[in-house]
Design a protein around this motif. Structure first.
Motif, PDB file in Angstrom:
ATOM      1  N   VAL A 187      59.485 -25.917  94.803  1.00  0.00           N
ATOM      2  CA  VAL A 187      59.171 -24.505  95.644  1.00  0.00           C
ATOM      3  C   VAL A 187      57.736 -24.246  95.948  1.00  0.00           C
ATOM      4  O   VAL A 187      57.485 -23.231  96.281  1.00  0.00           O
ATOM      5  N   ASP A 188      57.044 -25.427  95.600  1.00  0.00           N
ATOM      6  CA  ASP A 188      55.672 -25.268  96.120  1.00  0.00           C
ATOM      7  C   ASP A 188      55.588 -24.800  97.730  1.00  0.00           C
ATOM      8  O   ASP A 188      56.272 -25.260  98.420  1.00  0.00           O
ATOM      9  N   THR A 189      54.419 -24.010  98.094  1.00  0.00           N
ATOM     10  CA  THR A 189      54.137 -23.555  99.376  1.00  0.00           C
ATOM     11  C   THR A 189      55.181 -22.866  99.880  1.00  0.00           C
ATOM     12  O   THR A 189      54.976 -22.268 101.099  1.00  0.00           O
ATOM     13  N   MET A 190      55.995 -22.251  99.024  1.00  0.00           N
ATOM     14  CA  MET A 190      56.942 -21.251  99.571  1.00  0.00           C
ATOM     15  C   MET A 190      56.540 -19.652  99.274  1.00  0.00           C
ATOM     16  O   MET A 190      56.732 -19.494  97.896  1.00  0.00           O
ATOM     17  N   TYR A 191      56.487 -18.736  99.981  1.00  0.00           N
ATOM     18  CA  TYR A 191      56.073 -17.548  99.653  1.00  0.00           C
ATOM     19  C   TYR A 191      56.834 -16.284 100.479  1.00  0.00           C
ATOM     20  O   TYR A 191      57.594 -16.641 101.447  1.00  0.00           O
ATOM     21  N   ASP A 192      56.689 -15.532 100.085  1.00  0.00           N
ATOM     22  CA  ASP A 192      57.530 -14.163 100.512  1.00  0.00           C
ATOM     23  C   ASP A 192      58.959 -14.638 101.041  1.00  0.00           C
ATOM     24  O   ASP A 192      59.299 -14.296 102.233  1.00  0.00           O
ATOM     25  N   PRO A 193      59.703 -14.967 100.237  1.00  0.00           N
ATOM     26  CA  PRO A 193      61.273 -15.549 100.523  1.00  0.00           C
ATOM     27  C   PRO A 193      62.086 -14.491 100.735  1.00  0.00           C
ATOM     28  O   PRO A 193      63.038 -14.741 101.353  1.00  0.00           O
ATOM     29  N   GLY A 194      61.766 -13.021 100.536  1.00  0.00           N
ATOM     30  CA  GLY A 194      62.853 -12.096 100.792  1.00  0.00           C
ATOM     31  C   GLY A 194      64.242 -12.360 100.022  1.00  0.00           C
ATOM     32  O   GLY A 194      65.232 -11.988 100.869  1.00  0.00           O
ATOM     33  N   ILE A 195      64.266 -12.561  98.854  1.00  0.00           N
ATOM     34  CA  ILE A 195      65.627 -13.086  98.299  1.00  0.00           C
ATOM     35  C   ILE A 195      66.115 -11.637  97.513  1.00  0.00           C
ATOM     36  O   ILE A 195      65.398 -11.133  96.867  1.00  0.00           O
ATOM     37  N   GLU A 196      67.351 -11.260  97.898  1.00  0.00           N
ATOM     38  CA  GLU A 196      67.809 -10.201  97.320  1.00  0.00           C
ATOM     39  C   GLU A 196      69.151 -10.600  97.334  1.00  0.00           C
ATOM     40  O   GLU A 196      69.885 -11.546  97.949  1.00  0.00           O
ATOM     41  N   LYS A 197      70.090  -9.777  96.598  1.00  0.00           N
ATOM     42  CA  LYS A 197      71.323 -10.017  96.321  1.00  0.00           C
ATOM     43  C   LYS A 197      72.320  -9.882  97.601  1.00  0.00           C
ATOM     44  O   LYS A 197      73.322 -10.833  97.850  1.00  0.00           O
ATOM     45  N   GLU A 198      71.781  -9.192  98.620  1.00  0.00           N
ATOM     46  CA  GLU A 198      72.588  -8.881  99.875  1.00  0.00           C
ATOM     47  C   GLU A 198      72.394 -10.295 100.697  1.00  0.00           C
ATOM     48  O   GLU A 198      73.077 -10.198 101.655  1.00  0.00           O
ATOM     49  N   ASN A 199      71.366 -11.066 100.352  1.00  0.00           N
ATOM     50  CA  ASN A 199      71.050 -12.227 101.012  1.00  0.00           C
ATOM     51  C   ASN A 199      71.883 -13.449 100.642  1.00  0.00           C
ATOM     52  O   ASN A 199      71.502 -14.527 101.013  1.00  0.00           O
ATOM     53  N   MET A 200      73.012 -13.396 100.125  1.00  0.00           N
ATOM     54  CA  MET A 200      73.615 -14.713  99.380  1.00  0.00           C
ATOM     55  C   MET A 200      74.161 -15.305 100.673  1.00  0.00           C
ATOM     56  O   MET A 200      74.110 -16.536 100.563  1.00  0.00           O
ATOM     57  N   HIS A 201      74.454 -14.788 101.840  1.00  0.00           N
ATOM     58  CA  HIS A 201      74.865 -15.633 103.001  1.00  0.00           C
ATOM     59  C   HIS A 201      73.775 -16.782 103.582  1.00  0.00           C
ATOM     60  O   HIS A 201      74.201 -17.406 104.324  1.00  0.00           O
ATOM     61  N   ARG A 202      72.578 -16.574 103.102  1.00  0.00           N
ATOM     62  CA  ARG A 202      71.388 -17.351 103.418  1.00  0.00           C
ATOM     63  C   ARG A 202      71.583 -18.889 102.908  1.00  0.00           C
ATOM     64  O   ARG A 202      70.603 -19.623 103.242  1.00  0.00           O
ATOM     65  N   PHE A 203      72.502 -19.078 101.831  1.00  0.00           N
ATOM     66  CA  PHE A 203      72.509 -20.314 101.103  1.00  0.00           C
ATOM     67  C   PHE A 203      73.837 -20.779 101.157  1.00  0.00           C
ATOM     68  O   PHE A 203      74.765 -20.364 101.193  1.00  0.00           O
ATOM     69  N   LYS A 204      73.706 -22.108 101.485  1.00  0.00           N
ATOM     70  CA  LYS A 204      75.037 -22.982 101.585  1.00  0.00           C
ATOM     71  C   LYS A 204      74.938 -24.259 100.970  1.00  0.00           C
ATOM     72  O   LYS A 204      73.947 -25.033 101.142  1.00  0.00           O
ATOM     73  N   ILE A 205      75.853 -24.612 100.187  1.00  0.00           N
ATOM     74  CA  ILE A 205      75.826 -25.844  99.421  1.00  0.00           C
ATOM     75  C   ILE A 205      77.256 -26.688 100.085  1.00  0.00           C
ATOM     76  O   ILE A 205      78.348 -26.350 100.387  1.00  0.00           O
ATOM     77  N   ILE A 206      76.633 -28.087 100.380  1.00  0.00           N
ATOM     78  CA  ILE A 206      77.796 -28.878 101.019  1.00  0.00           C
ATOM     79  C   ILE A 206      77.864 -30.177  99.967  1.00  0.00           C
ATOM     80  O   ILE A 206      76.839 -30.758  99.794  1.00  0.00           O
ATOM     81  N   LYS A 207      78.954 -30.465  99.510  1.00  0.00           N
ATOM     82  CA  LYS A 207      79.265 -31.710  98.668  1.00  0.00           C
ATOM     83  C   LYS A 207      79.599 -32.861  99.924  1.00  0.00           C
ATOM     84  O   LYS A 207      80.395 -32.903 100.354  1.00  0.00           O
ATOM     85  N   THR A 208      78.949 -34.202  99.468  1.00  0.00           N
ATOM     86  CA  THR A 208      79.032 -35.276 100.165  1.00  0.00           C
ATOM     87  C   THR A 208      79.076 -36.472  99.259  1.00  0.00           C
ATOM     88  O   THR A 208      78.069 -36.832  98.819  1.00  0.00           O
TER      89      THR A 208
END
Length: 159
Positions: A91-112
């Motif tokens: 996570v280096d160089t990552m700032y002001d991410p705006g992470i809140e419970k309501e923003n769960m839709h911003r994350f997606k995991i794909i299995k290959t």
């Protein structure tokens, strides 16, 4: 005397830890994702500016998450947990991410096969950016992308 010292240590530790905030998401029955942020401390940092007021690098590394302003928060830890296995995400160089419970839709995991791809969109308004990590199940993780290029948003358009 020992009780006083122990009490002071607890107060100082609690005060320092209180500055950090962790937000977690349950992605599915066996997978959680958590992010820890803290207020950005500019002391002991070296900045590079364009037009003398807009920072573009901190300690020689690009800034992601601001719109040419000083960051307010710094992402200090991200952990993907699958069952009992934890993967520390870069996570280096990552700032002001705006992470809140309501923003769960911003994350997606794909299995290959034996690997996972975690895609994420970060923003607290202006200064949005994208990140992707590849995780080898039972192994390690690596951040494969970190960009604020608006053209890259089409790569993330499927979610």
């Amino acid at each position: 005397m020992i009780k006083i010292i122990t009490g002071l240590f607890f107060l100082l530790t609690s005060s320092l830890l209180a500055q950090e905030q962790t937000v977690g998401f349950k992605l599915n029955d066996s997978t959680t994702l958590s992010f820890t942020t803290k207020p950005f401390d500019p002391s002991h940092k070296k900045f590079q500016y364009y037009d003398e007021t807009h920072p573009y690098s901190i300690d020689g590394k690009p800034i992601f998450g601001t719109d040419a302003n000083m960051p307010k928060h710094e992402l200090v830890k991200a952990i993907l947990q699958i069952n009992e296995t934890e993967y520390n995400l870069q996570v280096d160089t990552m700032y002001d991410p705006g992470i809140e419970k309501e923003n769960m839709h911003r994350f997606k995991i794909i299995k290959t096969g034996p690997m996972l791809s975690l895609k994420a969109r970060f923003s607290d308004g202006a200064g949005g950016y994208l990140a992707e990590w590849v995780i080898i199940i039972g192994g390690k993780s690596i951040r494969t992308m970190l960009t604020n290029d608006e053209l890259a948003y089409s790569y993330f358009a499927d979610y």
